[in-house]
Design a protein around this motif. Sequence first.
Motif, PDB file in Angstrom:
ATOM      1  N   ILE A 140       1.309  10.138  -1.337  1.00 37.76           N
ATOM      2  CA  ILE A 140       2.871   9.792  -0.927  1.00 37.76           C
ATOM      3  C   ILE A 140       3.540   9.669  -1.941  1.00 37.76           C
ATOM      4  CG2 ILE A 140       2.409   7.117  -0.881  1.00 37.76           C
ATOM      5  CD1 ILE A 140       4.558   7.460   1.713  1.00 37.76           C
ATOM      6  N   LEU A 200      -0.246   4.916   1.914  1.00 40.73           N
ATOM      7  CA  LEU A 200      -0.905   5.373   3.000  1.00 40.73           C
ATOM      8  C   LEU A 200      -2.072   4.699   3.348  1.00 40.73           C
ATOM      9  CD1 LEU A 200      -1.182   8.825   1.267  1.00 40.73           C
ATOM     10  CD2 LEU A 200       0.071   8.380   3.296  1.00 40.73           C
ATOM     11  N   VAL A 254       1.190   6.696   7.338  1.00 40.43           N
ATOM     12  CA  VAL A 254       2.495   6.103   6.467  1.00 40.43           C
ATOM     13  C   VAL A 254       2.594   4.761   6.756  1.00 40.43           C
ATOM     14  CG1 VAL A 254       4.659   6.354   5.364  1.00 40.43           C
ATOM     15  CG2 VAL A 254       3.196   8.443   6.074  1.00 40.43           C
TER      16      VAL A 254
END
Length: 138
Positions: A41, A48, A119
């Motif tokens: 990310i 994450l 996420v």
Amino acid sequence: MIIQERLEITAPGRGTVEITDQVQRIVTSSGIKTGLCHVFIHHTSASLMLCENADPAVRHDLEAYLSRLVPDGDPLFTHRQEGADDMAAHVRTVLTHSELNLPVTDGRCALGTWQGVYVWEHRFSGQRRRVTVTVYGE
């Protein structure tokens, strides 16, 4: 062989967004049967996680725990340019994960029965998040 794709994820605000299906789609379309899937990310206020995907209470409890551990607006923090959740979001990201490595077996991420990829948004407001998925192997 190496395949790389970028995902754009809309996070409506603090909490989790499951991306397991998008990651599995990239792995499957890569044609790679055995290898690794790296998920990264591109942000410092979201992370994450690999987490249970059956009971949403697990993710709720993780959020409650992290809120207790890293409270928004803590007077300890001097970095507050974007509000009370600014520095808390950065600390939460450092304490969690900015990347995950997942085994690829038989052309799919070899996840456990109850595992999902998420996420984890640490800001109050909605955000667009970039995630890079790299699959390598044979």
